[in-house]
Design a protein around this motif. Structure first.
Motif, PDB file in Angstrom:
ATOM      1  N   SER A 196      -5.130 -92.946   7.999  1.00  0.00           N
ATOM      2  CA  SER A 196      -4.544 -91.794   8.670  1.00  0.00           C
ATOM      3  C   SER A 196      -4.366 -92.051  10.157  1.00  0.00           C
ATOM      4  O   SER A 196      -3.337 -91.699  10.738  1.00  0.00           O
ATOM      5  N   ALA A 197      -5.372 -92.673  10.788  1.00  0.00           N
ATOM      6  CA  ALA A 197      -5.284 -92.956  12.222  1.00  0.00           C
ATOM      7  C   ALA A 197      -4.149 -93.920  12.527  1.00  0.00           C
ATOM      8  O   ALA A 197      -3.379 -93.724  13.474  1.00  0.00           O
ATOM      9  N   GLY A 198      -4.014 -94.979  11.719  1.00  0.00           N
ATOM     10  CA  GLY A 198      -2.931 -95.928  11.932  1.00  0.00           C
ATOM     11  C   GLY A 198      -1.568 -95.287  11.755  1.00  0.00           C
ATOM     12  O   GLY A 198      -0.636 -95.540  12.532  1.00  0.00           O
ATOM     13  N   ASN A 199      -1.442 -94.434  10.748  1.00  0.00           N
ATOM     14  CA  ASN A 199      -0.166 -93.759  10.522  1.00  0.00           C
ATOM     15  C   ASN A 199       0.118 -92.729  11.607  1.00  0.00           C
ATOM     16  O   ASN A 199       1.270 -92.529  12.000  1.00  0.00           O
ATOM     17  N   TYR A 200      -0.926 -92.074  12.087  1.00  0.00           N
ATOM     18  CA  TYR A 200      -0.750 -91.085  13.163  1.00  0.00           C
ATOM     19  C   TYR A 200      -0.158 -91.737  14.409  1.00  0.00           C
ATOM     20  O   TYR A 200       0.769 -91.205  15.018  1.00  0.00           O
ATOM     21  N   ILE A 201      -0.683 -92.895  14.774  1.00  0.00           N
ATOM     22  CA  ILE A 201      -0.167 -93.586  15.954  1.00  0.00           C
ATOM     23  C   ILE A 201       1.283 -94.028  15.729  1.00  0.00           C
ATOM     24  O   ILE A 201       2.127 -93.935  16.617  1.00  0.00           O
ATOM     25  N   THR A 202       1.600 -94.478  14.515  1.00  0.00           N
ATOM     26  CA  THR A 202       2.955 -94.946  14.212  1.00  0.00           C
ATOM     27  C   THR A 202       3.955 -93.799  14.189  1.00  0.00           C
ATOM     28  O   THR A 202       5.044 -93.878  14.775  1.00  0.00           O
ATOM     29  N   VAL A 203       3.586 -92.704  13.523  1.00  0.00           N
ATOM     30  CA  VAL A 203       4.524 -91.592  13.338  1.00  0.00           C
ATOM     31  C   VAL A 203       4.610 -90.723  14.586  1.00  0.00           C
ATOM     32  O   VAL A 203       5.696 -90.355  15.039  1.00  0.00           O
ATOM     33  N   LYS A 204       3.465 -90.380  15.156  1.00  0.00           N
ATOM     34  CA  LYS A 204       3.444 -89.472  16.295  1.00  0.00           C
ATOM     35  C   LYS A 204       3.685 -90.177  17.622  1.00  0.00           C
ATOM     36  O   LYS A 204       3.945 -89.532  18.632  1.00  0.00           O
ATOM     37  N   GLY A 205       3.529 -91.503  17.631  1.00  0.00           N
ATOM     38  CA  GLY A 205       3.693 -92.218  18.884  1.00  0.00           C
ATOM     39  C   GLY A 205       2.584 -91.943  19.866  1.00  0.00           C
ATOM     40  O   GLY A 205       2.772 -92.030  21.084  1.00  0.00           O
ATOM     41  N   GLY A 206       1.397 -91.586  19.357  1.00  0.00           N
ATOM     42  CA  GLY A 206       0.288 -91.249  20.230  1.00  0.00           C
ATOM     43  C   GLY A 206      -0.577 -92.449  20.542  1.00  0.00           C
ATOM     44  O   GLY A 206      -0.394 -93.546  20.022  1.00  0.00           O
ATOM     45  N   ILE A 207      -1.509 -92.223  21.430  1.00  0.00           N
ATOM     46  CA  ILE A 207      -2.487 -93.233  21.808  1.00  0.00           C
ATOM     47  C   ILE A 207      -3.824 -92.819  21.227  1.00  0.00           C
ATOM     48  O   ILE A 207      -4.251 -91.674  21.388  1.00  0.00           O
ATOM     49  N   ALA A 208      -4.490 -93.756  20.546  1.00  0.00           N
ATOM     50  CA  ALA A 208      -5.708 -93.409  19.817  1.00  0.00           C
ATOM     51  C   ALA A 208      -6.777 -92.834  20.728  1.00  0.00           C
ATOM     52  O   ALA A 208      -7.436 -91.844  20.389  1.00  0.00           O
ATOM     53  N   ALA A 209      -6.980 -93.438  21.908  1.00  0.00           N
ATOM     54  CA  ALA A 209      -8.031 -92.964  22.803  1.00  0.00           C
ATOM     55  C   ALA A 209      -7.783 -91.529  23.242  1.00  0.00           C
ATOM     56  O   ALA A 209      -8.715 -90.726  23.360  1.00  0.00           O
ATOM     57  N   GLU A 210      -6.521 -91.172  23.475  1.00  0.00           N
ATOM     58  CA  GLU A 210      -6.207 -89.812  23.874  1.00  0.00           C
ATOM     59  C   GLU A 210      -6.412 -88.834  22.734  1.00  0.00           C
ATOM     60  O   GLU A 210      -6.668 -87.651  22.952  1.00  0.00           O
ATOM     61  N   ALA A 211      -6.269 -89.301  21.509  1.00  0.00           N
ATOM     62  CA  ALA A 211      -6.466 -88.447  20.343  1.00  0.00           C
ATOM     63  C   ALA A 211      -7.929 -88.324  19.965  1.00  0.00           C
ATOM     64  O   ALA A 211      -8.270 -87.558  19.067  1.00  0.00           O
ATOM     65  N   GLY A 212      -8.810 -89.073  20.603  1.00  0.00           N
ATOM     66  CA  GLY A 212     -10.236 -88.911  20.374  1.00  0.00           C
ATOM     67  C   GLY A 212     -10.862 -89.949  19.471  1.00  0.00           C
ATOM     68  O   GLY A 212     -12.029 -89.823  19.117  1.00  0.00           O
TER      69      GLY A 212
END
Length: 330
Positions: A196-212
């Motif tokens: 889920s985390a890997g897909n979240y970064i790919t789909v949402k274009g977010g940064i993992a550290a900022e997402a917690g």
């Protein structure tokens, strides 16, 4: 004494239950004494108001008034329970009632700070019933603040209806069967969080550290839990086989062929120990999931299949084709 007839007490009954005869005596059971006392006062009030009033309809007014007060109290309590938000009124920048420019600057500063904090938190997509949070935190892994967000993202964006995996007339088996199994085993659940985390970064274009969360930490936790699970007596259970296979799918999605081969080899060994794909559980869903990972992961990594000749329906006539876009969930 008024000539009007005495109004009869309300014809409602309340049963008093006891398992011994002495409990049903009027003087021994507190509940029964309270019940009789209440009925006695109702009759007294009816008689008293009937004598003081010229209308027989007014005899039940005190009782109705008490009932009305009780109902009003219940409504007030219900309204209090529904009031779950609290708001503060801040003067707008152009509000003449604001106390000078210093207050306006403070309000704007607070609004900017709140907007910045909101931008840094992971947003939850409320499509398809997003926002699911387990209030009891009954997940098998140690609790982390990002778990509800990653679980929700996995259910909404990854555990979708896939015709190759679902059955005729029964969709969403990844949610109803697979995810339910994933919540019973820590290694399987850790892999789900990683996916889920890997897909979240790919789909949402977010940064993992900022997402917690940290991707490397999630990957380390998943591998560590899998190694511990393989060393346990239940090493060939459906949940652990699914965890290793899903770990292989993660490696194929992120381009690591060496680890993809490693996890697929381990998956095939465990399936062999179970007696083959058709001995796996989840009503055939786990077998189809492994074929799905074998087919699409091999396509992405350009490797031969680990389960050649197997297809989703189990019929030799069926041709299976990879679907990498749906596999990666983009």
């Amino acid at each position: 004494m008024s000539g009007h007839a005495i109004a009869a007490p309300p014809t409602t009954f309340e049963f008093v239950v006891g398992d011994r005869p002495d409990q049903l005596k009027a003087g021994s059971n507190p509940k029964l004494r309270s019940h009789l006392s209440k009925r006695g006062w109702q009759v007294y009030l009816l008689q008293h108001n009937d004598e003081a009033s010229s209308s027989s309809s007014s005899a039940s007014a005190p009782v109705k008034k008490v009932d009305q007060q009780r109902e009003d109290r219940a409504k007030r309590k219900k309204r209090k329970r529904l009031q779950h938000t609290v708001t503060w009124e801040l003067p707008a920048p152009n509000d003449p009632e604001s106390q000078g420019t210093s207050n306006n600057a403070l309000v704007q500063s607070l609004m900017r700070a709140n907007a910045a904090r909101t931008a840094q938190t992971m947003t939850i997509d409320y499509q398809l019933g997003g926002g699911r949070v387990d209030p009891f935190r009954s997940y098998p892994a140690p609790w982390k603040p990002y778990i509800p967000h990653l679980v929700d993202h996995y259910i909404v964006h990854m555990a979708v209806d896939i015709p190759e995996l679902d059955e005729p007339g029964e969709k969403g088996l990844l949610r109803s069967r697979w995810f339910r199994l994933a919540t019973t085993e820590i290694s399987t659940f850790q892999v789900v969080l990683l996916l889920s985390a890997g897909n979240y970064i790919t789909v949402k274009g977010g940064i993992a550290a900022e997402a917690g969360f940290e991707m490397e930490q999630l990957r380390f936790d998943a591998i560590k839990s899998i190694n511990q699970a393989i060393a346990s007596p239940s090493a060939c259970s459906d949940s652990i086989i699914g965890a290793v296979a899903k770990m292989a799918s993660f490696e194929s999605m992120h381009g690591d062929e060496r680890y993809f081969r490693l996890h697929m080899d381990a998956t095939k060994r465990m399936v062999t120990m179970r007696g083959g794909l058709y001995n796996l559980g989840l009503g055939g869903l786990l077998r189809r999931m492994l074929i799905w990972i074998d087919l699409n992961g091999g396509h992405l990594m350009n490797t031969p299949r680990w389960f050649p000749g197997h297809n989703f329906a189990g019929s030799e006539e069926e041709e299976v084709e990879p679907n990498p876009e749906r596999f990666i969930a983009i």
